[in-house]
Design an enzyme around this catalytic site. Structure first.
Site, PDB file in Angstrom:
ATOM      1  N   HIS A 108      14.362 -16.488   8.584  1.00  0.00           N
ATOM      2  CA  HIS A 108      13.269 -15.234   8.979  1.00  0.00           C
ATOM      3  C   HIS A 108      11.851 -15.920   8.877  1.00  0.00           C
ATOM      4  O   HIS A 108      11.314 -14.837   8.473  1.00  0.00           O
ATOM      5  CB  HIS A 108      13.966 -14.317   7.730  1.00  0.00           C
ATOM      6  N   ASN A 180      20.458  -7.443   8.098  1.00  0.00           N
ATOM      7  CA  ASN A 180      20.752  -7.189   9.826  1.00  0.00           C
ATOM      8  C   ASN A 180      21.065  -6.768  10.697  1.00  0.00           C
ATOM      9  O   ASN A 180      21.746  -5.972  10.777  1.00  0.00           O
ATOM     10  CB  ASN A 180      21.600  -8.868  10.047  1.00  0.00           C
ATOM     11  N   HIS A 372      14.091  -8.276  -1.960  1.00  0.00           N
ATOM     12  CA  HIS A 372      15.238  -9.030  -2.696  1.00  0.00           C
ATOM     13  C   HIS A 372      16.216  -7.722  -3.300  1.00  0.00           C
ATOM     14  O   HIS A 372      16.057  -7.111  -3.334  1.00  0.00           O
ATOM     15  CB  HIS A 372      14.349  -8.714  -4.489  1.00  0.00           C
TER      16      HIS A 372
HETATM   17 FE1  HDD Z   1      19.547 -13.660   3.451  1.00  0.00          FE
HETATM   18  C1  HDD Z   1      15.384 -14.029   3.534  1.00  0.00           C
HETATM   19  C2  HDD Z   1      19.019 -11.177   5.217  1.00  0.00           C
HETATM   20  C3  HDD Z   1      22.105 -14.299   2.817  1.00  0.00           C
HETATM   21  C4  HDD Z   1      18.637 -16.565   0.870  1.00  0.00           C
HETATM   22  N1  HDD Z   1      17.653 -12.733   4.430  1.00  0.00           N
HETATM   23  C5  HDD Z   1      15.971 -12.882   4.236  1.00  0.00           C
HETATM   24  C6  HDD Z   1      15.458 -11.775   5.366  1.00  0.00           C
HETATM   25  C7  HDD Z   1      16.394 -11.179   5.432  1.00  0.00           C
HETATM   26  C8  HDD Z   1      17.942 -11.398   5.439  1.00  0.00           C
HETATM   27  C9  HDD Z   1      16.100  -9.953   6.670  1.00  0.00           C
HETATM   28  C10 HDD Z   1      14.459 -11.616   5.718  1.00  0.00           C
HETATM   29  C11 HDD Z   1      13.571 -10.879   5.011  1.00  0.00           C
HETATM   30  C12 HDD Z   1      11.935 -10.866   5.191  1.00  0.00           C
HETATM   31  O1  HDD Z   1      12.051  -9.631   5.591  1.00  0.00           O
HETATM   32  O2  HDD Z   1      10.566 -11.189   4.163  1.00  0.00           O
HETATM   33  N2  HDD Z   1      20.555 -12.970   4.591  1.00  0.00           N
HETATM   34  C13 HDD Z   1      20.224 -11.605   5.125  1.00  0.00           C
HETATM   35  C14 HDD Z   1      21.242 -11.442   4.874  1.00  0.00           C
HETATM   36  C15 HDD Z   1      22.545 -12.020   4.475  1.00  0.00           C
HETATM   37  C16 HDD Z   1      21.611 -12.876   3.436  1.00  0.00           C
HETATM   38  C17 HDD Z   1      21.379  -9.997   5.497  1.00  0.00           C
HETATM   39  C18 HDD Z   1      24.319 -12.455   4.545  1.00  0.00           C
HETATM   40  C19 HDD Z   1      24.836 -10.506   4.036  1.00  0.00           C
HETATM   41  N3  HDD Z   1      20.508 -15.434   2.267  1.00  0.00           N
HETATM   42  C20 HDD Z   1      21.355 -15.189   2.411  1.00  0.00           C
HETATM   43  C21 HDD Z   1      22.472 -16.286   1.972  1.00  0.00           C
HETATM   44  C22 HDD Z   1      20.553 -16.680   1.173  1.00  0.00           C
HETATM   45  C23 HDD Z   1      19.843 -15.852   1.555  1.00  0.00           C
HETATM   46  C24 HDD Z   1      23.982 -16.275   1.272  1.00  0.00           C
HETATM   47  C25 HDD Z   1      20.792 -17.682   0.133  1.00  0.00           C
HETATM   48  C26 HDD Z   1      21.861 -18.211  -0.780  1.00  0.00           C
HETATM   49  N4  HDD Z   1      17.200 -15.333   3.276  1.00  0.00           N
HETATM   50  C27 HDD Z   1      17.669 -16.489   2.420  1.00  0.00           C
HETATM   51  C28 HDD Z   1      16.354 -16.833   1.314  1.00  0.00           C
HETATM   52  C29 HDD Z   1      15.509 -15.366   2.201  1.00  0.00           C
HETATM   53  C30 HDD Z   1      16.330 -14.791   2.850  1.00  0.00           C
HETATM   54  C31 HDD Z   1      15.681 -18.132   1.637  1.00  0.00           C
HETATM   55  C32 HDD Z   1      14.087 -16.262   2.812  1.00  0.00           C
HETATM   56  C33 HDD Z   1      12.652 -15.151   2.774  1.00  0.00           C
HETATM   57  C34 HDD Z   1      12.872 -15.127   1.561  1.00  0.00           C
HETATM   58  O3  HDD Z   1      14.159 -15.312   1.231  1.00  0.00           O
HETATM   59  O4  HDD Z   1      12.453 -14.325   0.998  1.00  0.00           O
HETATM   60  O5  HDD Z   1      15.969 -16.850   0.308  1.00  0.00           O
END
Ligand code: HDD
Length: 704
Positions: A108, A180, A372
């Site tokens: 993202h 999402n 978060h």
């Molecule tokens: Fe995630 C970012 C949505 C599963 C780990 N995620 C991130 C963002 C969105 C989502 C919209 C961007 C937030 C922003 O604009 O700063 N993610 C989802 C959805 C998931 C999902 C809807 C499943 C239903 N994500 C998911 C899993 C993991 C992560 C299973 C890790 C185990 N996601 C992250 C992250 C991020 C992230 C690595 C990258 C930047 C951040 O968090 O702040 O922690």
């Protein structure tokens, strides 16, 4: 000392060649195509004068506030001599610049955001005690939309899932709904997240392709992990290439638990429903957009908000009884690869969000915002979905690296609007000047504070869910095993046009893979979803059609999954008007005004810049215009320039409304085709065009 010889073109002294402005000025007015369409009422305070200031004051200073006389020349031993180490301003400026970038989000990374307000209608008050969901409560929000795969500088209109993350600054603390635009996810357990992301990101050797799923490692993963079939199908559908962030649904994906004032619980799935409908571009258009306007979605959101066409979404919930099995109508509510069809559990609207202000500074707000799924408020709790459970760890962890330490909650965009009294201390970038001597509990030195709150004082209580007897194991629930029936449900619920787009998308993406085995596995998966789809893709790839390896399910279609077949508001849509110096300026003005009045943005395209007839501003020339920028094209003239022909052909191929009056009709090869209108005058053409725009595209045309 002899005077140095004069070098032509180089000023002999540091005297400025022009007068520098010395007083701050307001930001320039909105550009013509960003001016407020008539009839749009602002629902929030306009950006205040202070925020419009280009800088913070009149004189340039160091970071310590000392005024500077010069920021263009380093301090040197003589004009032609070496730079001196003592030049603090130089070192401060360059050192700061050297550290301007922070690590981009691991997923993202590319995004755009906006401020707004959420207003609850009170419908949720029986199922949750969350204060911000009680009737009439207004809560400031910040929403960030994103693509998942690309890096920060990648193009917007790629085929990908879109993030839809909302931060509600409630009085009880910050609540983040990190969702999402697709209601299912690739994997069922968070432990696989690094794997799916490694597979989908560019290949590690050459770091290509950027922001694409059409490559071997992505398809290798999704065909080896059949649980990914549902999310992949959604990606291959039109949902993967949205027309605008303003025209996307949002989903919380997981099931959450709501708790009401009496301690009663229910399970819910969150849905954002865009007032403008759900719309997409077509694939060829998307690929052109990525070249002609890589910032397509970012620009669209910012322009719409700047022009007063504020996007709105209704927030809704599907509500399920909180039964011990955590299932509804046989669907496992803890499986994030499953939806509950809206026909089985209708989406009940609990409030509306309007986005009405653009960020003032991209880095400070959009880049530094930290979401978060564990940012919860009393009345909303998580469930045991293994994907959600893992997310609860990952988001806090990632910010510590991305935002440089544990104090990111103090960054302005991340600050809660509720009073904070934590016992977190020190660390990098600590901004708080904490008082007291006893940041621990209990203590007898700081008057015993802080004390723990109870329900009456609005405390967040982790709901005491009873767990069945279990043993520790690394395994998935057997109810997670069905990977295909809902994928078929999605596919058979689409209209014929949408199905054709899905078939094209699979054929394109698998066609871009090099490994034969991966293509064959992709086809095998399609055989287990729909034989016709499989046969069409196999024909496109030139490969044999495999037999299904499982019995095909027979689900009831869910019409709510299709995104076409109705009409929607046209606010902020863009109509290109092709004109030249031969046009009747009065008629042209009539078209511009009629579109303006309908809250549509008219952009006049002409052979040259400036004005037409001294009265109508030209927004694009034949050099700067391309069809993909417009939702519809109107022809007021018939210039012979081949770029105009291309504009019309592309717009036609992409199912866009086309209209013409007067001389313009000569450019329409077939004015009886669906979505093509002609009339004697501009107003009549615009009226019909607006009808067509409401349906988004003339899909009946049956091309591409
Ligand atoms: Fe995630 C970012 C949505 C599963 C780990 N995620 C991130 C963002 C969105 C989502 C919209 C961007 C937030 C922003 O604009 O700063 N993610 C989802 C959805 C998931 C999902 C809807 C499943 C239903 N994500 C998911 C899993 C993991 C992560 C299973 C890790 C185990 N996601 C992250 C992250 C991020 C992230 C690595 C990258 C930047 C951040 O968090 O702040 O922690």
């Amino acid at each position: 000392m002899a005077k140095p010889p004069k070098v032509p073109g180089v000023p002999s002294s540091t005297t400025p060649q022009f007068e520098e402005p010395t007083t701050p000025v307001d930001a320039p007015d909105a550009k013509p195509d960003q001016s407020e369409p008539a009839g749009v009422t602002a629902t929030a305070a306009p950006v205040d004068a202070e925020r419009k200031r280009a800088q913070q004051g009149q004189y340039v200073t160091t970071a310590q506030g000392a005024r500077l006389t010069d920021t263009d020349h380093s301090l040197k031993a003589g004009r032609r001599g070496p730079t001196l180490l003592q030049d603090h301003h130089f070192r401060e400026k360059i050192t700061h610049f050297d550290h301007e970038r922070i690590p981009e989000r691991v997923v993202h990374a590319r995004g755009a955001a906006a401020h707004g307000v959420f207003r609850a209608n009170g419908a949720a008050s029986t199922i949750t005690r969350a204060q911000f969901l009680q009737k009439g409560v207004e809560t400031p929000v910040f929403v960030r939309f994103s693509t998942v795969l690309g890096s920060r500088g990648s193009a917007d209109a790629v085929r990908d899932t879109r993030g839809f993350a909302t931060k509600f600054y409630t009085e009880e603390g910050t609540y983040d709904l990190v969702g999402n635009n697709i209601p299912v996810f690739f994997i069922q357990d968070a432990i696989k997240f690094p794997d799916v992301v490694h597979a989908a990101k560019p290949h590690p050797d050459r770091e290509i392709p950027q922001a694409q799923s059409a490559h071997d490692t992505f398809w290798d993963f999704v065909t080896l992990h059949t649980e990914a079939a549902a999310h992949t199908m959604w990606n291959m559908s039109d949902r993967g290439i949205p027309r605008s962030f303003r025209m996307m649904e949002g989903f919380g994906v997981h099931t959450f638990r709501l708790i009401n004032a009496d301690g009663g619980t229910s399970l819910v799935k969150f849905h954002w429903k865009p007032r403008l409908g759900v719309h997409s571009v077509v694939w060829e258009e998307a690929q052109l957009i990525n070249g002609f306007d890589p910032d397509y979605h970012r620009r669209d959101l910012a322009d719409a908000i700047e022009s007063g066409a504020y996007p709105e979404w209704d927030l809704g919930v599907q509500v399920f009884p909180d039964n011990p099995e955590q299932t509804f109508e046989g669907i496992d509510l803890l499986d994030p690869t499953k939806i509950v069809p809206e026909e089985l559990a209708p989406v009940q609207v609990i409030g509306t969000m309007v986005l009405n202000a653009n960020p003032t500074n991209f880095f400070a707000e959009t880049e530094q915002v930290a979401f978060h799924p564990g940012h919860l408020v009393p009345g909303i709790d998580v469930t045991d979905d293994p994907l959600l459970q893992g997310r609860l760890f990952s988001y806090l962890d990632t910010q510590i690296t991305r935002l440089g330490g544990p104090n990111f909650a103090q960054i302005p965009i991340n600050r809660t609007h509720a009073p904070v009294n934590d016992m977190l201390r020190d660390g990098f970038h600590q901004h708080a000047v904490h008082t007291g001597v006893a940041p621990y509990k209990p203590n007898s030195l700081d008057a015993g504070c802080p004390f723990a709150a109870g329900v009456e004082e609005g405390a967040f209580i982790d709901f005491p869910v009873e767990l069945p007897p279990a043993q520790k194991e690394r395994a998935a629930s057997r109810t997670f095993d069905d990977h295909f029936s809902q994928v078929r449900l999605f596919y058979i619920s689409l209209s014929e046009v949408e199905k054709a787009h899905v078939a094209e998308a699979y054929t394109f993406e698998l066609g871009k893979c090099y490994e034969q085995a991966i293509k064959e596995r992709g086809l095998q998966e399609l055989a287990n979803i729909d034989p016709d789809l499989c046969a069409t893709v196999a024909a496109g790839l030139g490969l044999p059609v495999p037999e299904p390896t499982i019995p095909l399910s027979d689900p009831t279609p869910s019409p709510a999954l299709s995104q076409i077949g109705s009409t929607w508001p046209v606010d902020g849509r863009i109509v290109g008007i092709v004109a030249d110096d031969s046009v009747d300026v009065g008629e042209l003005q009539a078209a511009v005004q009629a579109l303006d009045a309908a809250k549509v943005v008219p952009l006049v395209i002409a052979p040259h810049g400036g004005m037409l007839g001294g009265a109508v501003p030209i927004s694009r020339t034949f050099l700067t215009a391309r069809s993909v920028e417009f939702d519809a094209v109107v022809l007021a003239a018939a210039p012979t320039d081949p770029r105009v022909r291309l504009l019309v052909d592309e717009a036609f191929r992409h199912h866009k409304a086309l209209g013409a009056w007067g001389a313009g009709t000569a450019l329409l090869a077939d004015n009886t085709a669906p979505g093509v209108v002609t009339a004697g005058d501009a107003k009549a053409v615009v009226e019909q065009m607006l009808q067509l725009l409401g349906a988004h595209r003339a899909w009946e045309r049956g091309t591409v």
